[in-house]
Motif scaffolding. Structure first.
Motif, PDB file in Angstrom:
ATOM      1  N   ARG A 341      -8.878 -57.992 -55.132  1.00 26.65           N
ATOM      2  CA  ARG A 341      -8.193 -57.344 -54.010  1.00 26.65           C
ATOM      3  C   ARG A 341      -7.136 -56.347 -54.484  1.00 26.65           C
ATOM      4  O   ARG A 341      -6.808 -55.410 -53.764  1.00 26.65           O
ATOM      5  CB  ARG A 341      -7.548 -58.401 -53.096  1.00 26.65           C
ATOM      6  CG  ARG A 341      -8.532 -59.190 -52.259  1.00 26.65           C
ATOM      7  CD  ARG A 341      -7.804 -60.168 -51.364  1.00 26.65           C
ATOM      8  NE  ARG A 341      -6.942 -59.490 -50.412  1.00 26.65           N
ATOM      9  CZ  ARG A 341      -7.320 -59.045 -49.228  1.00 26.65           C
ATOM     10  NH1 ARG A 341      -8.578 -59.195 -48.847  1.00 26.65           N
ATOM     11  NH2 ARG A 341      -6.473 -58.448 -48.417  1.00 26.65           N
ATOM     12  N   SER A 344      -8.558 -51.339 -58.226  1.00 31.44           N
ATOM     13  CA  SER A 344      -9.101 -50.070 -57.742  1.00 31.44           C
ATOM     14  C   SER A 344      -9.553 -49.254 -58.948  1.00 31.44           C
ATOM     15  O   SER A 344      -9.248 -49.586 -60.091  1.00 31.44           O
ATOM     16  CB  SER A 344      -8.070 -49.294 -56.913  1.00 31.44           C
ATOM     17  OG  SER A 344      -6.922 -49.021 -57.694  1.00 31.44           O
ATOM     18  N   HIS A 368      -9.715 -51.513 -52.444  1.00 30.21           N
ATOM     19  CA  HIS A 368      -9.491 -52.252 -51.198  1.00 30.21           C
ATOM     20  C   HIS A 368      -8.729 -51.423 -50.165  1.00 30.21           C
ATOM     21  O   HIS A 368      -9.055 -51.426 -48.989  1.00 30.21           O
ATOM     22  CB  HIS A 368      -8.735 -53.540 -51.505  1.00 30.21           C
ATOM     23  CG  HIS A 368      -8.409 -54.354 -50.296  1.00 30.21           C
ATOM     24  ND1 HIS A 368      -9.379 -54.853 -49.452  1.00 30.21           N
ATOM     25  CD2 HIS A 368      -7.214 -54.738 -49.758  1.00 30.21           C
ATOM     26  CE1 HIS A 368      -8.804 -55.528 -48.461  1.00 30.21           C
ATOM     27  NE2 HIS A 368      -7.496 -55.464 -48.622  1.00 30.21           N
ATOM     28  N   LYS A 369      -7.699 -50.678 -50.589  1.00 35.29           N
ATOM     29  CA  LYS A 369      -6.881 -49.897 -49.667  1.00 35.29           C
ATOM     30  C   LYS A 369      -7.011 -48.429 -50.010  1.00 35.29           C
ATOM     31  O   LYS A 369      -6.161 -47.849 -50.684  1.00 35.29           O
ATOM     32  CB  LYS A 369      -5.417 -50.344 -49.747  1.00 35.29           C
ATOM     33  CG  LYS A 369      -5.192 -51.779 -49.292  1.00 35.29           C
ATOM     34  CD  LYS A 369      -3.727 -52.155 -49.400  1.00 35.29           C
ATOM     35  CE  LYS A 369      -3.489 -53.579 -48.936  1.00 35.29           C
ATOM     36  NZ  LYS A 369      -2.062 -53.962 -49.024  1.00 35.29           N
ATOM     37  N   MET A 375     -13.506 -46.964 -48.639  1.00 32.95           N
ATOM     38  CA  MET A 375     -13.366 -48.369 -48.285  1.00 32.95           C
ATOM     39  C   MET A 375     -14.680 -48.936 -47.740  1.00 32.95           C
ATOM     40  O   MET A 375     -15.025 -50.094 -47.994  1.00 32.95           O
ATOM     41  CB  MET A 375     -12.245 -48.534 -47.246  1.00 32.95           C
ATOM     42  CG  MET A 375     -11.809 -49.986 -47.052  1.00 32.95           C
ATOM     43  SD  MET A 375     -10.446 -50.131 -45.865  1.00 32.95           S
ATOM     44  CE  MET A 375      -9.202 -49.134 -46.672  1.00 32.95           C
ATOM     45  N   LYS A 376     -15.425 -48.113 -47.015  1.00 30.07           N
ATOM     46  CA  LYS A 376     -16.724 -48.554 -46.517  1.00 30.07           C
ATOM     47  C   LYS A 376     -17.674 -48.848 -47.670  1.00 30.07           C
ATOM     48  O   LYS A 376     -18.410 -49.844 -47.655  1.00 30.07           O
ATOM     49  CB  LYS A 376     -17.315 -47.477 -45.604  1.00 30.07           C
ATOM     50  CG  LYS A 376     -18.675 -47.841 -45.014  1.00 30.07           C
ATOM     51  CD  LYS A 376     -19.199 -46.724 -44.125  1.00 30.07           C
ATOM     52  CE  LYS A 376     -20.573 -47.078 -43.565  1.00 30.07           C
ATOM     53  NZ  LYS A 376     -21.106 -45.978 -42.729  1.00 30.07           N
ATOM     54  N   HIS A 377     -17.673 -47.980 -48.673  1.00 33.86           N
ATOM     55  CA  HIS A 377     -18.504 -48.194 -49.866  1.00 33.86           C
ATOM     56  C   HIS A 377     -18.074 -49.470 -50.586  1.00 33.86           C
ATOM     57  O   HIS A 377     -18.917 -50.277 -51.013  1.00 33.86           O
ATOM     58  CB  HIS A 377     -18.366 -46.980 -50.795  1.00 33.86           C
ATOM     59  CG  HIS A 377     -19.360 -46.954 -51.896  1.00 33.86           C
ATOM     60  ND1 HIS A 377     -19.333 -46.002 -52.894  1.00 33.86           N
ATOM     61  CD2 HIS A 377     -20.408 -47.764 -52.208  1.00 33.86           C
ATOM     62  CE1 HIS A 377     -20.322 -46.218 -53.733  1.00 33.86           C
ATOM     63  NE2 HIS A 377     -20.982 -47.284 -53.349  1.00 33.86           N
ATOM     64  N   TRP A 378     -16.782 -49.683 -50.722  1.00 39.27           N
ATOM     65  CA  TRP A 378     -16.232 -50.859 -51.397  1.00 39.27           C
ATOM     66  C   TRP A 378     -16.625 -52.152 -50.662  1.00 39.27           C
ATOM     67  O   TRP A 378     -17.053 -53.138 -51.277  1.00 39.27           O
ATOM     68  CB  TRP A 378     -14.725 -50.716 -51.477  1.00 39.27           C
ATOM     69  CG  TRP A 378     -13.994 -51.768 -52.261  1.00 39.27           C
ATOM     70  CD1 TRP A 378     -13.302 -52.826 -51.758  1.00 39.27           C
ATOM     71  CD2 TRP A 378     -13.848 -51.851 -53.686  1.00 39.27           C
ATOM     72  NE1 TRP A 378     -12.738 -53.561 -52.768  1.00 39.27           N
ATOM     73  CE2 TRP A 378     -13.057 -52.993 -53.969  1.00 39.27           C
ATOM     74  CE3 TRP A 378     -14.306 -51.075 -54.744  1.00 39.27           C
ATOM     75  CZ2 TRP A 378     -12.720 -53.374 -55.259  1.00 39.27           C
ATOM     76  CZ3 TRP A 378     -13.975 -51.463 -56.037  1.00 39.27           C
ATOM     77  CH2 TRP A 378     -13.191 -52.585 -56.286  1.00 39.27           C
ATOM     78  N   ASN A 379     -16.478 -52.143 -49.344  1.00 40.17           N
ATOM     79  CA  ASN A 379     -16.816 -53.335 -48.547  1.00 40.17           C
ATOM     80  C   ASN A 379     -18.310 -53.620 -48.572  1.00 40.17           C
ATOM     81  O   ASN A 379     -18.727 -54.789 -48.531  1.00 40.17           O
ATOM     82  CB  ASN A 379     -16.327 -53.170 -47.114  1.00 40.17           C
ATOM     83  CG  ASN A 379     -14.812 -53.151 -47.014  1.00 40.17           C
ATOM     84  OD1 ASN A 379     -14.119 -53.688 -47.879  1.00 40.17           O
ATOM     85  ND2 ASN A 379     -14.286 -52.517 -45.975  1.00 40.17           N
ATOM     86  N   GLU A 380     -19.118 -52.571 -48.611  1.00 34.52           N
ATOM     87  CA  GLU A 380     -20.570 -52.762 -48.685  1.00 34.52           C
ATOM     88  C   GLU A 380     -20.954 -53.445 -50.003  1.00 34.52           C
ATOM     89  O   GLU A 380     -21.919 -54.207 -50.054  1.00 34.52           O
ATOM     90  CB  GLU A 380     -21.267 -51.406 -48.574  1.00 34.52           C
ATOM     91  CG  GLU A 380     -22.770 -51.477 -48.442  1.00 34.52           C
ATOM     92  CD  GLU A 380     -23.242 -51.919 -47.068  1.00 34.52           C
ATOM     93  OE1 GLU A 380     -24.454 -52.152 -46.903  1.00 34.52           O
ATOM     94  OE2 GLU A 380     -22.387 -52.032 -46.163  1.00 34.52           O
ATOM     95  N   PHE A 382     -19.283 -55.802 -51.477  1.00 29.85           N
ATOM     96  CA  PHE A 382     -19.073 -57.240 -51.305  1.00 29.85           C
ATOM     97  C   PHE A 382     -20.100 -57.845 -50.359  1.00 29.85           C
ATOM     98  O   PHE A 382     -20.504 -58.998 -50.523  1.00 29.85           O
ATOM     99  CB  PHE A 382     -17.664 -57.501 -50.782  1.00 29.85           C
ATOM    100  CG  PHE A 382     -16.593 -57.228 -51.782  1.00 29.85           C
ATOM    101  CD1 PHE A 382     -16.394 -58.079 -52.853  1.00 29.85           C
ATOM    102  CD2 PHE A 382     -15.796 -56.106 -51.677  1.00 29.85           C
ATOM    103  CE1 PHE A 382     -15.412 -57.819 -53.799  1.00 29.85           C
ATOM    104  CE2 PHE A 382     -14.803 -55.845 -52.619  1.00 29.85           C
ATOM    105  CZ  PHE A 382     -14.613 -56.707 -53.676  1.00 29.85           C
ATOM    106  N   ALA A 383     -20.511 -57.066 -49.360  1.00 29.14           N
ATOM    107  CA  ALA A 383     -21.513 -57.581 -48.421  1.00 29.14           C
ATOM    108  C   ALA A 383     -22.864 -57.797 -49.093  1.00 29.14           C
ATOM    109  O   ALA A 383     -23.650 -58.644 -48.650  1.00 29.14           O
ATOM    110  CB  ALA A 383     -21.658 -56.622 -47.234  1.00 29.14           C
TER     111      ALA A 383
END
Length: 399
Positions: A341, A344, A368-369, A375-380, A382-383
């Protein structure tokens, strides 16, 4: 004895016979010794082989041990497309897994990442969202005054390395560019609120119909030029000014800075069980020329950041004299799950210069921030753990 006389054998004849007997005995002894030695050697060899067979194969090969193969630490190169091909211009389609499929990456095999559980996921090649701005307009006919209220902005992209921005709004009534007004600067905000009112006095209504309201959101920089985030132009002839009306408008790229630095395509993948994050730098397109030849010698530098501090640096090879380089180089970083978290990465494209300092063409901050697209790429990532996620990103001036 004959007739009382005795016959004597010559002495030399007796000596000759004795000598012959001794020589014969010596030769016999030597021959026997040689036979015994030869037979003993063969017996020893047989016994050695017999012992080896009894002791098993591990003892038999103990005298000659095979050399262990030590794995070489090499940097993998994943070939999604051949560098000599003309870069593809087709848009990237998500979830492409068929062999030989074509997209923004060109041609690639069914499983370009050996040892990974699933195929590469390609996110849509889309323009970055620059956020939106809310404002209201009203015209006072009695006082011939246009009343503008800047209310707020939402989902602004991060322009600073801290993952935030210091936004403010610049206001013009075009075509006049000399008379400008500005809001206050909101420090470290991506969703700032202003609620500031601005008056344009002494404008007859018919003259106002010829004007264009220009709102530009910028990131304030104390030590260098302010960085444009986005802008919107509103022709006042298309607006109902008789009563106060509130509007939401999406910010568009500034004409002076839109796409001037180029784009970079890279994939990210995280394996939580191993605590490893993999970045594959694939290619760039439409890079800004830095050399007098109209080209650049680009390479990519990646800084691993933790809590805003630089931890580790890795670089690609240099591609000579091109504005559309293809790299396809993989880099692995150790990132434990409890630190992800606060982690970066700054991915920068630079122009190699042998004589002077290397020029930074542009950078992307992902973590993360960060900005909405990053951020969308980063969250994808983890998904879809253990799966490489690829995305085009617009290079930004983060100096």
């Amino acid at each position: 004895m004959k007739n009382g006389t005795v016959d004597h054998v010559p002495v030399f004849l007796e000596l000759l016979i004795s000598l012959a007997s001794i020589v014969s005995v010596v030769i016999f002894v030597l021959l026997c010794g040689l036979c015994d030695c030869f037979s003993g050697k063969k017996q020893a060899e047989k016994q050695f082989l017999f012992d080896d067979e009894e002791r098993g194969p591990e003892r038999k090969s103990a005298s000659v041990r095979p050399m262990k193969r030590t794995p070489m630490l090499t940097r993998k190169t994943i070939k999604f497309e051949r560098p000599d091909k003309k870069p593809a211009v087709a848009s990237i389609q998500p979830n492409v897994g068929a062999a030989g499929s074509k997209n923004g990456l060109g041609e690639f095999p069914l499983d370009p990442f050996s040892g990974m559980d699933q195929d590469l996921v390609l996110m849509e090649d889309q323009e970055e969202s620059l956020g939106r701005i809310q404002f209201s307009l009203h015209y006072n006919f009695t006082e011939q005054t246009l009343i503008l209220k800047i209310i707020r902005a939402q989902d602004l992209p991060a322009k600073d390395l801290s993952g935030t921005s210091d936004p403010f709004v610049k206001i013009l009534l075009l075509p006049n560019k000399k008379s400008k007004m500005e809001t206050k600067v909101k420090k470290k905000k991506l969703n700032p609120t202003w609620h500031e009112t601005f008056l344009f006095e002494g404008f007859p209504y018919n003259k106002l119909q010829e004007r264009i309201l220009h709102l530009q959101v910028l990131d304030y920089d104390k030590f260098s030029r302010n960085d444009a985030i986005g802008e919107v132009n509103i022709p006042l002839c298309d607006v109902e000014l008789a009563k106060e009306t509130t509007y939401w408008k999406s910010l568009l790229p500034s004409k002076k800075s839109a796409g001037k630095l180029g784009d970079i395509l890279f994939s990210i993948m995280y394996v939580p069980s191993q605590g490893q994050l993999t970045i594959v730098v694939m290619k760039c397109r439409n890079l800004q020329a830095k050399d007098f030849t109209g080209k650049s010698d680009p390479y990519v530098k990646i800084w691993h950041m933790y809590k805003g501090k630089r931890v580790e640096k890795k670089k690609t090879t240099v591609k000579k004299c091109t504005l559309n380089p293809v790299f396809n180089e993989e880099f692995v970083f150790d990132v434990n799950l409890d630190k992800i978290r606060d982690t970066s990465f700054i991915i920068s494209v630079l122009d190699r210069d042998r004589i002077s300092k290397n020029d930074i063409i542009g950078s992307v901050l992902i973590g993360h921030k960060t900005s909405p697209l990053e951020m969308k790429h980063w969250n994808e990532m983890f998904a879809k753990a253990r799966q490489p996620i690829a995305q085009w990103h617009l290079l930004k001036d983060m100096s």
